[in-house]
Design an enzyme around this catalytic site. Structure first.
Site, PDB file in Angstrom:
ATOM      1  N   ASN A 151       0.794  -1.231   0.000  1.00 46.84           N
ATOM      2  CA  ASN A 151       0.000   0.000   0.000  1.00 46.84           C
ATOM      3  C   ASN A 151       0.827   1.282   0.000  1.00 46.84           C
ATOM      4  O   ASN A 151       0.386   2.312  -0.483  1.00 46.84           O
ATOM      5  CB  ASN A 151      -0.972   0.007   1.186  1.00 46.84           C
ATOM      6  CG  ASN A 151      -0.314  -0.342   2.492  1.00 46.84           C
ATOM      7  OD1 ASN A 151       0.155  -1.466   2.669  1.00 46.84           O
ATOM      8  ND2 ASN A 151      -0.239   0.599   3.409  1.00 46.84           N
ATOM      9  N   SER A 199     -11.245  -5.030  -0.408  1.00 48.20           N
ATOM     10  CA  SER A 199     -12.082  -4.038   0.269  1.00 48.20           C
ATOM     11  C   SER A 199     -12.657  -3.064  -0.757  1.00 48.20           C
ATOM     12  O   SER A 199     -11.911  -2.500  -1.569  1.00 48.20           O
ATOM     13  CB  SER A 199     -11.212  -3.297   1.298  1.00 48.20           C
ATOM     14  OG  SER A 199     -11.972  -2.370   2.015  1.00 48.20           O
ATOM     15  N   CYS A 325       0.864   7.345   9.921  1.00 46.38           N
ATOM     16  CA  CYS A 325       0.484   8.326  10.935  1.00 46.38           C
ATOM     17  C   CYS A 325      -0.556   7.680  11.836  1.00 46.38           C
ATOM     18  O   CYS A 325      -1.673   7.431  11.422  1.00 46.38           O
ATOM     19  CB  CYS A 325      -0.115   9.546  10.243  1.00 46.38           C
ATOM     20  SG  CYS A 325      -0.401  10.904  11.339  1.00 46.38           S
TER      21      CYS A 325
HETATM   22  N1  PLP Z   1      -4.605  -3.880   3.537  1.00 47.44           N
HETATM   23  C1  PLP Z   1      -4.070  -2.912   2.784  1.00 47.44           C
HETATM   24  C2  PLP Z   1      -2.941  -3.248   1.874  1.00 47.44           C
HETATM   25  C3  PLP Z   1      -4.564  -1.609   2.850  1.00 47.44           C
HETATM   26  O1  PLP Z   1      -4.011  -0.650   2.099  1.00 47.44           O
HETATM   27  C4  PLP Z   1      -5.639  -1.331   3.728  1.00 47.44           C
HETATM   28  C5  PLP Z   1      -6.153   0.034   3.876  1.00 47.44           C
HETATM   29  O2  PLP Z   1      -5.432   0.999   3.740  1.00 47.44           O
HETATM   30  C6  PLP Z   1      -6.181  -2.385   4.471  1.00 47.44           C
HETATM   31  C7  PLP Z   1      -5.646  -3.642   4.350  1.00 47.44           C
HETATM   32  C8  PLP Z   1      -7.336  -2.166   5.398  1.00 47.44           C
HETATM   33  O3  PLP Z   1      -8.503  -2.040   4.647  1.00 47.44           O
HETATM   34  P1  PLP Z   1      -9.787  -1.297   5.273  1.00 47.44           P
HETATM   35  O4  PLP Z   1      -9.486   0.175   5.220  1.00 47.44           O
HETATM   36  O5  PLP Z   1     -10.921  -1.664   4.373  1.00 47.44           O
HETATM   37  O6  PLP Z   1      -9.948  -1.784   6.654  1.00 47.44           O
END
Ligand code: PLP
Length: 380
Positions: A151, A199, A325
């Site tokens: 991410n 998600s 953060c």
């Molecule tokens: N996994 C990754 C790689 C993410 O970027 C995020 C959210 O930023 C999540 C999990 C968590 O997802 P959610 O915001 O739907 O809880």
């Protein structure tokens, strides 16, 4: 004031076509999908139609899709469920140091409860080195986890190859595909990944809807139990409205993935060209990595990412820090640290996440704003 949004990995705007479907569901479908009567059956139809489009997006079958409330929940359910189902002699977990906090934290809890955690090595480009990580797999491993598209950096991980290696040791692999879904082709019929999270709000769907893919043979136990919904994998009345939007977002992502990708790649390419001139010292933290389109972890040597973020915000531009953060405190990013960046390099980094909803004019405005920021810095 002009607002430019380059934080699409945090969340994306909801597609108006998704809003339309959700509004229609909210107006006309209020039943409980578990009720047997016609009002309930209508809600069930909406949920099952959405499940079908999500299964299609993932190359999966409907029965492999469980609805949850967010990516965090899907990852928690996967990690705790795999740990709970593991045989007693399997008390080790093989994971990467670049997982999202919602995979890391459950694994940290399991470590406190007695699991041994083995960490895969990562290259300076932010890719796990699966050849070197192979030796961590053994008969005592309960499960492994690997994020698909990171991410913060966008670096795409070799999940299918790692899943094969895991299978040789009878180790189920959980993959966090929250930043991959809708951006990269995913075909669960063509790999041996045991479980996978996505998600909706990361690809123009609503918050409040997510899914956990679980292969039938995956050894897994539920954590949320109660009314037996979602085939006893995740109890609780389904969020019909959000799920209907999730289904529409998945359908659009499947149909438009290539055109969105092309537009995002063009925007990203233009930004990198302009950046060369606007801030010549700036560089990508993931030099040689294959990245998911749109995610740029940029480093501005000598600058301070947090003050850049604030200055950009004052100019109406939303980006985020390379560092996470949490509760108001800016911490160094564990991802950039795992790649070998110093603290100073870490704090000089920003994450820019572009989506197909952005425009060339926004990219140009961003580059011009960066140029002005750099000149101001040079004068100071
Ligand atoms: N996994 C990754 C790689 C993410 O970027 C995020 C959210 O930023 C999540 C999990 C968590 O997802 P959610 O915001 O739907 O809880």
């Amino acid at each position: 004031m002009r607002r430019v949004y380059f934080d699409n990995n945090a969340t994306t705007p909801i597609d108006p076509r998704v809003i339309e479907v959700m509004a229609q569901t909210m107006r006309t479908v209020f039943g409980n999908p578990s009720s047997i009567h016609a009002v309930g059956r209508e809600a069930r139809r909406v949920v099952e139609e959405a499940r079908e489009s999500i299964a299609k997006l993932l190359g999966a079958t409907d029965r492999e899709i469980t609805f949850t409330s967010c990516g965090t929940e899907s990852n928690n359910l996967a990690v705790f469920g795999l740990a709970r189902a593991a045989r007693p002699e399997r008390r080790a977990i093989v994971t990467s140091p670049i997982e999202h906090a919602c995979v890391r934290s459950p694994i940290e809890r399991l470590a406190r409860e007695g699991f041994e955690v083995r960490t895969m090595p990562v290259t300076s480009s932010g890719i796990v080195d699966i050849d070197a990580a192979k030796k961590l797999l053994a008969k005592d491993v309960a499960f492994s986890t690997l994020i698909w598209a990171q991410n913060e950096t966008g670096a795409v991980q070799p999940v299918a190859a790692w899943a094969e290696l895991c299978r040789e040791h009878d180790v189920p692999l959980h993959v966090d595909a929250v930043q991959a879904a809708g951006k990269l082709p995913i075909d669960m019929s063509a790999n041996v990944i045991a479980s996978l999270s996505i998600s909706a709000h990361k690809f123009f769907g609503p918050k409040g809807a997510a899914a956990l893919f679980l292969r039938a043979e995956t050894p897994w136990r539920p954590t949320i139990i109660g009314g037996g919904q979602e085939r006893e994998r995740r109890a609780g009345t389904e969020n019909t409205v959000a799920i209907s939007g999730f289904g529409k977002a998945a359908q659009l992502a499947a149909e438009e993935r290539d055109s969105r990708r092309q537009k995002t790649v063009e925007l990203e390419r233009r930004l990198l060209e302009l950046l060369h001139d606007a801030w010549p010292e700036a560089l990508l933290n993931t030099r040689d990595a294959q990245r998911v389109p749109g995610t740029l972890s940029l480093r501005f040597p000598g600058a301070h990412g947090e003050s850049m973020l604030m200055n950009l915000d004052l100019a109406g531009i939303a980006v985020s820090l390379g560092s996470a953060c949490s509760s108001g405190a800016v911490e160094a990013s564990h991802v950039l640290r795992a790649m070998g960046l110093s603290l100073e390099e870490n704090y000089a980094s920003l994450r820019v996440s572009i989506a197909s909803t952005n425009t060339m004019a926004e990219i140009e405005f961003f580059a011009n704003t960066l140029r002005a920021l750099r000149s101001k810095r040079m004068r100071a």
